[in-house]
Design an enzyme around this catalytic site. Sequence first.
Site, short mmCIF file in Angstrom:
data_model
loop_
_atom_site.label_atom_id
_atom_site.label_comp_id
_atom_site.label_asym_id
_atom_site.label_seq_id
_atom_site.Cartn_x
_atom_site.Cartn_y
_atom_site.Cartn_z
N ARG A 197 0.82 -1.21 0.00
CA ARG A 197 0.00 0.00 0.00
C ARG A 197 0.85 1.25 0.00
O ARG A 197 0.58 2.21 -0.74
CB ARG A 197 -0.97 -0.03 1.18
CG ARG A 197 -2.11 -0.96 0.88
CD ARG A 197 -3.13 -1.13 1.99
NE ARG A 197 -4.19 -1.99 1.46
CZ ARG A 197 -5.25 -2.44 2.13
NH1 ARG A 197 -5.39 -2.12 3.41
NH2 ARG A 197 -6.14 -3.20 1.54
N TYR A 254 -5.83 -0.87 -7.42
CA TYR A 254 -5.34 -2.14 -6.86
C TYR A 254 -4.79 -2.01 -5.44
O TYR A 254 -4.78 -0.93 -4.88
CB TYR A 254 -4.38 -2.86 -7.80
CG TYR A 254 -3.06 -2.27 -8.18
CD1 TYR A 254 -2.53 -1.14 -7.59
CD2 TYR A 254 -2.30 -2.89 -9.18
CE1 TYR A 254 -1.30 -0.66 -7.97
CE2 TYR A 254 -1.07 -2.39 -9.58
CZ TYR A 254 -0.57 -1.28 -8.96
OH TYR A 254 0.64 -0.80 -9.33
N GLU A 255 -4.40 -3.14 -4.89
CA GLU A 255 -3.94 -3.24 -3.49
C GLU A 255 -5.00 -2.70 -2.53
O GLU A 255 -4.70 -2.04 -1.54
CB GLU A 255 -2.62 -2.50 -3.28
CG GLU A 255 -1.52 -2.77 -4.28
CD GLU A 255 -1.21 -4.25 -4.47
OE1 GLU A 255 -1.68 -5.08 -3.68
OE2 GLU A 255 -0.51 -4.58 -5.43
N GLY A 256 -6.27 -3.00 -2.82
CA GLY A 256 -7.40 -2.43 -2.08
C GLY A 256 -7.77 -1.12 -2.73
O GLY A 256 -6.98 -0.17 -2.68
N GLN A 311 -9.54 1.61 1.14
CA GLN A 311 -8.62 2.33 2.03
C GLN A 311 -9.40 3.24 2.97
O GLN A 311 -9.09 3.37 4.16
CB GLN A 311 -7.63 3.20 1.24
CG GLN A 311 -6.81 2.44 0.20
CD GLN A 311 -6.01 1.31 0.79
OE1 GLN A 311 -5.41 1.46 1.86
NE2 GLN A 311 -6.02 0.17 0.13
#
Lengths: 599, 599
Positions: A300, A443-445, A450
């Site tokens: 993140r 991406y990555e959440g 977030q």
Amino acid sequence: MPSYKAPLRDMRFIMHELLGAQDVLGAMPYYAENETHDASLLDQILDEAARFTENELQPLNQSGDQEGCTRHEDGSVTTPKGFKEAYKKYREAGWTALSADPQYGGQGLPHLVGNALVEMMNSANVAWSMYPGLSHGAYSALAAVGSDDLKATYLPKLVNGEWTGTMCLTEPHAGTDLGIIRTRARDNGDGTYAITGTKIFISAGEHDMADNILHLVLARLEGSPEGTKGISLFLVPKYLVNADGTLGERNTVVCGSIEHKMGIHGNATAVLNFDDAKGYLVGELNKGMNHMFIMMNAARLGTGLQGLGIGEVAYQNAVAYAKDRLQMRAPQRVRPDEAADPIIVHPDVRRMLLTAKAYTEAGRALAMWLALSLDVEHHHPDDAKRKEAGDLVALLTPIAKAFMTDNGFQSAVLAQQVFGGHGYIQEWGMEQFVRDARIGQIYEGTNGIQALDLIGRKVLMDGGRKLQKLAGMLETFLEENEGNEDLAPYLDTLSRAAQQVGTLTMVVGQKAMQNPDEANAVAVDYLRYVGHVTYAYLWARMAKIALDKQGDDKTGFYAAKLATAKFYFEKLFPETKALSATIKAGNDALAVDEAIFNF
Amino acid sequence: MPSYKAPLRDMRFIMHELLGAQDVLGAMPYYAENETHDASLLDQILDEAARFTENELQPLNQSGDQEGCTRHEDGSVTTPKGFKEAYKKYREAGWTALSADPQYGGQGLPHLVGNALVEMMNSANVAWSMYPGLSHGAYSALAAVGSDDLKATYLPKLVNGEWTGTMCLTEPHAGTDLGIIRTRARDNGDGTYAITGTKIFISAGEHDMADNILHLVLARLEGSPEGTKGISLFLVPKYLVNADGTLGERNTVVCGSIEHKMGIHGNATAVLNFDDAKGYLVGELNKGMNHMFIMMNAARLGTGLQGLGIGEVAYQNAVAYAKDRLQMRAPQRVRPDEAADPIIVHPDVRRMLLTAKAYTEAGRALAMWLALSLDVEHHHPDDAKRKEAGDLVALLTPIAKAFMTDNGFQSAVLAQQVFGGHGYIQEWGMEQFVRDARIGQIYEGTNGIQALDLIGRKVLMDGGRKLQKLAGMLETFLEENEGNEDLAPYLDTLSRAAQQVGTLTMVVGQKAMQNPDEANAVAVDYLRYVGHVTYAYLWARMAKIALDKQGDDKTGFYAAKLATAKFYFEKLFPETKALSATIKAGNDALAVDEAIFNF
């Protein structure tokens, strides 16, 4: 064709003048004993990182985008021309080992300097940088929870870059919702597991740059509970590793296809099919989600650095174009001998450039602060200091990921806009920055996730404790500078904003106790609000330093810092006025009958 | 693969219920005499337009993007598979002639219905739609100021679509600043001119869809004054036309290359080299800039409709995905039998969908209001009514262009975000909407230029007269609805906003008298402010109708309208709070030493 020069002056300003890195790091034996806290050493590494990224990575950015990756019938993937060679140089120069632990062959340098390297890499070539980038997550998880055996076998080669890593989480039907994944593990009874399933969107999932790829895979052991509590983390190498450390037979994980994407064309986004592939349990059974978050938190911040890096390089190229492109006249002519003045004279062009500049420099300060806090969290001898730093990291990570990628995308779009029609043409490279920046928000959440992480897990479920610590820092700064007339307008703004965050948090928290949708409904606006307050705090601190030092400065650096601070407070921070209103409006306008979407 | 259904119900709502189109059009003999004002006729055309765009254009959108255009060595260009055939059907169905004047073979239908057609075309396939789209501008200029000879020779075939048109303005060194163009014209002494120069970014500049292409070219006659006052407009056909109307020899204008762009791949963006090409003067010598604006105003509304059309189709696909994609749980489960609930239950997903919906529906109302005003401006028998409508068109055109393309881009980005990682993959089509929407903010005068046009030419140079007329409409509406309790929150907001526009305009106007940069510095924020006030006015009017009619409605249409109005006022309109602050902050933070951009 775009160019890039690493913003070394600003990085040093933040590292030394804002954060006092040498003192912070020097208080930790891990760094002090090896003298890896030394300011001149850190500076030297930045210089070398600048040379590498400017000369080796940036020239491959546009060609990598145009060429993309190619998957062959046997499932192998060829990366764009030059990628493999650049990785060899990167590895040989020791960059893969920079912040890794010396016990696995790392150089034990602070995350702070690794963070600066990654920013530069992302400015120069984000698609390329994801190949070594994904290794960081795999390294973190293995180093934190892997067995001694796994560490001994895999970490040294991950650290020296012979092998790279991946994070295999998403499946066709399961992205955000990992509790419903279908990939399963069967116990082979010999300490290994057989992994079967399909993972998608695996960045750097297959390529030709390293000898082996270590897939860190979420899967459910047969018989484990449903949902997130039955998920475990497995290491599945592309090639099995013999007892002597040499590569053995090819594991049964193959790249079924690679995606055609909006951007980051130089990075292979793979569909991976696991067919009874041999895997090793990482950490504890059914604790896969917890272990995954070790990787994810690294990823993140790394994603936030993509937004930052792209914002910086897009800004640099927009400035160069705005100085060069002659079009229309300023009220007072600047180039009377030419047919027109450079467009940098026009206030609206400056608005766009300053927006990118103000977001980028605050983002850099946030990222470096976060990286230094990671160093403290991991290596400070004092428990309380580690805990405090860890809380700050937890609070700031979703902000760094979402706020920095949103602002990075916005910066890239504005920088493209400065180019007018030329910004839309591939040749100029600006549209690639926009396409490449877009993925960071997804991406990555996703940035929506977030925002839920921030307001839910990091603020409300925590009773506002972490947030109050941040507020405490703001208050300390305000008290220390009470009566400073030059800073007064910024301090006023900051003081009111800090109070307002408290009020908004209470309002949302109370409503959310009745209905959790109330937090979900305002999460994205709330994250932007807290992001702005964090940036305002950093800008006020940077302005204070610049005010103190501008008198002796002949380079104009501090004057630029002050001008950018002023722009931030007058032109960007006021977004909080709108956010405050939409946060207060809550979920009412969203609690609608689904039928309204039939129209 | 994305799908599209024309939003016929909403178009009819706006046309009939909001604008009372039949009555407005019926007051003009031009329409009444031919019964082209008839509501059922207009509805029938919308139905046919829906069928054509859904069935013929939409299926070519994604393939056209992936295939792009190909330029051959002889300078000819092949458009993507199916484009040519679709154009033949379009032409044969009479769509090219829809709003054109019957004296040139047009059907004499209102711009209002042409506007709806163009919105649908842009939703279905924006790259394709630009081929016939550019012909509108050429038609408008020729019809308005062309000689009888030119009209007789060229208009009928432009109207029946045998030939298409282009606008040739930009040169490599001159985009916004047309006063510095270098393309020159030499008087051949026989009523024709020899045009020499290079034009770039010429949309639909070369293609294989029509027999001839009519280039409308800005050039300077040798000996004419420098700057914008020495520029003339010329018609330069690709093929010269014989006296009998047949095609003669190939003119010396060739396509030197086509651009590789971020999006709109299906449209050929040509570099055109004019080498003593034969041209004909259009309108008066040295009045080229004025004549160009006839084309440009048509193109600006057309560009706004691209933002609108893409916003609509992106919204539709995001709704479909959000209903289908199961991920995470709502506080109260919606699909207890499935592993997760559809993501449309999550408030943050609804926020994204409703943002696109609220901007799109208000944009549609603005565009149709503007199109109907164009009809009044051109055809009303009463001079005063024509003048009044013309003023409104002048004021609203830069708003329609900039606000609608900015909101369209934002809608496309949010709709893409709803798809998570799938939104970044080409196959799903959402990333194409983002790439295609981006150009609307750049071309036909960047949105920064639109903002300067609004605040400078349309407001301040006009003494606020046109703006006051708009404010007058708001006041009338407020007075008519005083005491309406259901509308009260919207009326309050509207009333305060209208007052605030007046205040802000005065503040900026006074500062700008001292320093023109003060207007330039806040222009973009000012346009968004006025755009929001216009949308708030339209949403309040739409809400009023919906309130009156919702009781008898079983379809849910009016309930949806009210829910969307509420969302607009509570979640989008508050942006004005931030804009008000940044407008008041003025040029101070932008009036900086250029040296600050060295960092």
